[in-house]
Scaffold this motif. Structure first.
Motif, PDB file in Angstrom:
ATOM      1  N   LEU A 171       0.854  -1.190   0.000  1.00 16.20           N
ATOM      2  CA  LEU A 171       0.000   0.000   0.000  1.00 16.20           C
ATOM      3  C   LEU A 171       0.887   1.236   0.000  1.00 16.20           C
ATOM      4  O   LEU A 171       1.946   1.247   0.650  1.00 16.20           O
ATOM      5  N   ILE A 172       0.460   2.262  -0.692  1.00 19.55           N
ATOM      6  CA  ILE A 172       1.166   3.550  -0.665  1.00 19.55           C
ATOM      7  C   ILE A 172       0.166   4.605  -0.197  1.00 19.55           C
ATOM      8  O   ILE A 172      -0.880   4.804  -0.835  1.00 19.55           O
ATOM      9  N   VAL A 173       0.469   5.220   0.940  1.00 18.97           N
ATOM     10  CA  VAL A 173      -0.450   6.226   1.510  1.00 18.97           C
ATOM     11  C   VAL A 173       0.343   7.517   1.762  1.00 18.97           C
ATOM     12  O   VAL A 173       1.571   7.480   1.875  1.00 18.97           O
ATOM     13  N   VAL A 194       5.131   3.616   2.366  1.00 24.53           N
ATOM     14  CA  VAL A 194       4.845   2.347   1.678  1.00 24.53           C
ATOM     15  C   VAL A 194       4.724   1.275   2.756  1.00 24.53           C
ATOM     16  O   VAL A 194       5.632   1.115   3.586  1.00 24.53           O
ATOM     17  N   ILE A 195       3.600   0.552   2.732  1.00 26.94           N
ATOM     18  CA  ILE A 195       3.363  -0.451   3.763  1.00 26.94           C
ATOM     19  C   ILE A 195       3.231  -1.831   3.135  1.00 26.94           C
ATOM     20  O   ILE A 195       2.352  -2.064   2.297  1.00 26.94           O
ATOM     21  N   ASP A 196       4.125  -2.710   3.572  1.00 30.48           N
ATOM     22  CA  ASP A 196       4.120  -4.083   3.085  1.00 30.48           C
ATOM     23  C   ASP A 196       3.462  -4.932   4.182  1.00 30.48           C
ATOM     24  O   ASP A 196       4.084  -5.245   5.189  1.00 30.48           O
ATOM     25  N   ASP A 197       2.194  -5.264   3.992  1.00 28.91           N
ATOM     26  CA  ASP A 197       1.437  -5.939   5.057  1.00 28.91           C
ATOM     27  C   ASP A 197       1.350  -7.457   4.845  1.00 28.91           C
ATOM     28  O   ASP A 197       0.486  -8.120   5.429  1.00 28.91           O
ATOM     29  N   ARG A 253      -7.584  -3.573   3.846  1.00 25.69           N
ATOM     30  CA  ARG A 253      -6.191  -3.664   4.333  1.00 25.69           C
ATOM     31  C   ARG A 253      -5.778  -2.362   5.011  1.00 25.69           C
ATOM     32  O   ARG A 253      -5.091  -2.370   6.038  1.00 25.69           O
ATOM     33  N   LEU A 254      -6.227  -1.247   4.462  1.00 22.41           N
ATOM     34  CA  LEU A 254      -5.914   0.045   5.104  1.00 22.41           C
ATOM     35  C   LEU A 254      -6.591   0.125   6.478  1.00 22.41           C
ATOM     36  O   LEU A 254      -5.983   0.539   7.473  1.00 22.41           O
ATOM     37  N   GLU A 283       3.548  -0.352  13.101  1.00 24.00           N
ATOM     38  CA  GLU A 283       4.375   0.346  12.115  1.00 24.00           C
ATOM     39  C   GLU A 283       5.629  -0.441  11.733  1.00 24.00           C
ATOM     40  O   GLU A 283       6.493   0.062  11.029  1.00 24.00           O
ATOM     41  N   ARG A 284       5.707  -1.692  12.157  1.00 24.48           N
ATOM     42  CA  ARG A 284       6.847  -2.521  11.743  1.00 24.48           C
ATOM     43  C   ARG A 284       6.774  -2.888  10.274  1.00 24.48           C
ATOM     44  O   ARG A 284       7.716  -3.411   9.714  1.00 24.48           O
TER      45      ARG A 284
END
Ligand code: GUN
Ligand code: FE
Length: 434
Positions: A58-60, A383-386, A400-401, A410-411
């Protein structure tokens, strides 16, 4: 250097409090540090630009913390079975006094700056302490993080212990000028902000002098407002002429209008206070976790949003336990549900979209065109890699958000950009064999 590039991934940003734009596997184009827009397929004109493909991440927009106290990071998560005024006297003031010692300040502020760098926050408005040198040190460290911040040397000259009080309004003003002159021209991303702690600790004479400084240096202002019932009653005694708490800032010309102003909390506003804040465009830093920890109450955020007032989120470390604005979003939703159920069933709780707006575009506007990916916005991105948050469900990007907000973990941040500059990308730390 602001850069020109493209980020690819699942892109989410707020257009308004109720509208979340989602583009799956989209292209976010950054031209000289600003967004040129988000596309599902890349327009021809950008075809030659370098692309970083974050695949299914995700890119926020970078998150915005409108209110926190750097020196209080040392005692986060401790000593909160107290209300505001007792908490200040027993926990906060003794700790802040230690920042007279630059060695201690260096140790503590290094830890703080490192945590802020790793977080999802890209912009923050930060209280330091009354110590000029330690405040400059904090600014040096914040500059090194790559975040854009506003940092304030605190002013306080009454109703605080001898060991943490500026001895006169003259001295407080003098120290403030010396601080401002000392840091002038030193930073690109770190700006000073005038920081009278709150009315109980600032004499009328000090407030007059701060107004002169504000005009001379053209500074924005941050302080606290209407947080706790005992505090509000005290301000009425100290400034009977003010009408309501905010009037005590307004009377000195330090309450919005020409002067960009953030007031933290605003839990117990009077009608006239709300009207004046709206008229003057005063920013509200809503700090739901702090307001819970210090038993302050629940701010009327639905009303602030419905009235179109300026509002964003704050962690208020160490009233809040940590630096996560995702957590502040979840807290804001949760306390709004309690307020709805327990206090006023006509005021709907916040939605995920609204909380996300508050923590991005709502607070971001204090910094200009910040907090969204609409065209022309400064490109702050997280950028979040979940992938590690496993689930057998086929989750939508919106889900997902929502999960990232509620889990506030936030890891999973993979990369962070501020105004088009890359603060970090985990891939940079990996050897080629990885
Ligand atoms: N009001 C005055 N100082 C403070 C502070 O350090 N934290 C909070 N939450 N409120 C304040
Ligand atoms: Fe605070």
């Amino acid at each position: 250097m602001a850069e020109t590039f493209i980020l690819r991934g699942n892109i989410c940003y707020s257009e308004s409090p109720r509208s979340l734009a989602v583009t799956e596997k989209g292209y976010l184009v950054c031209i000289e540090g600003r967004s040129a827009g988000v596309w599902k397929s890349l327009p021809e004109q950008y075809a030659g630009l370098p692309v970083t493909d974050y695949k299914d991440s995700l890119i926020v927009p970078g998150l915005v913390d409108l209110h926190l106290h750097a020196p209080q990071y040392t005692f986060r998560g401790m000593g909160m079975d107290l209300e505001l005024l007792d908490w200040l006297n027993t926990r906060t003031f003794p700790e802040e006094a230690k920042y007279e010692d630059l060695e201690y300040a260096g140790k503590a502020y290094n830890i703080f700056a490192e945590s802020m760098k790793k977080s999802a926050t890209t912009r923050a408005c930060i209280f330091a302490t009354l110590h000029r040198e330690a405040t400059a040190l904090l600014m040096d460290l914040m500059e090194d993080t790559g975040l854009v911040t506003m940092v304030g040397k605190v002013n306080m000259d009454r109703n605080c212990p001898d060991y943490l009080r500026e001895e006169s309004p003259e001295r407080s003003a003098q120290e403030t000028r010396a601080w401002l002159d000392g840091i002038a021209g030193r930073y690109r991303n770190t700006k000073p902000i005038l920081t009278p702690r709150f009315i109980p600790t600032c004499s009328d004479e000090l407030m007059r002098k701060l107004k002169e400084i504000q005009e001379e240096y053209r500074l924005p202002v941050q302080s606290h407002l209407s947080e706790n019932k005992g505090e509000i009653a005290w301000v009425k005694e100290l400034c009977p002429w003010a009408g309501y708490y905010g009037g005590a800032y307004d009377g000195f010309g330090l309450f919005g209008g020409e002067v960009k102003t953030i007031m933290a909390h605003c839990v117990w506003p009077e009608e006239a206070e709300k009207e004046r804040m709206k008229e003057q465009g005063v920013y509200i830093a809503h700090c739901p976790q702090s307001n819970t920890n210090l038993s302050s109450g629940i701010a009327p955020v639905r009303e602030y949003l419905d009235k179109g007032m300026n509002i964003g989120l704050g962690t208020d470390v160490a009233g809040g336990v940590g630096e996560s604005i995702f957590r502040a979003m979840a807290d804001a939703i949760q306390v709004s549900k309690l307020r709805w159920r327990l206090a006023d069933e006509t005021k709907k709780p916040l939605s995920v979209e609204e909380a996300f707006y508050l923590g991005t575009k709502g607070g971001g506007s204090f910094f200009g065109n910040v907090g969204s990916f609409e065209e022309g916005y400064e490109l702050d991105a997280v950028v979040i890699d979940d992938r590690a948050l496993k689930s057998p469900l086929p989750l939508s990007v919106r889900e997902r958000l929502e999960r990232i907000i509620y889990l506030s973990d936030e890891r999973h941040i993979r990369a962070k950009y501020v105004a088009g500059a890359r603060v970090f990308d985990m891939a940079d730390d990996m050897s080629p064999a990885d």
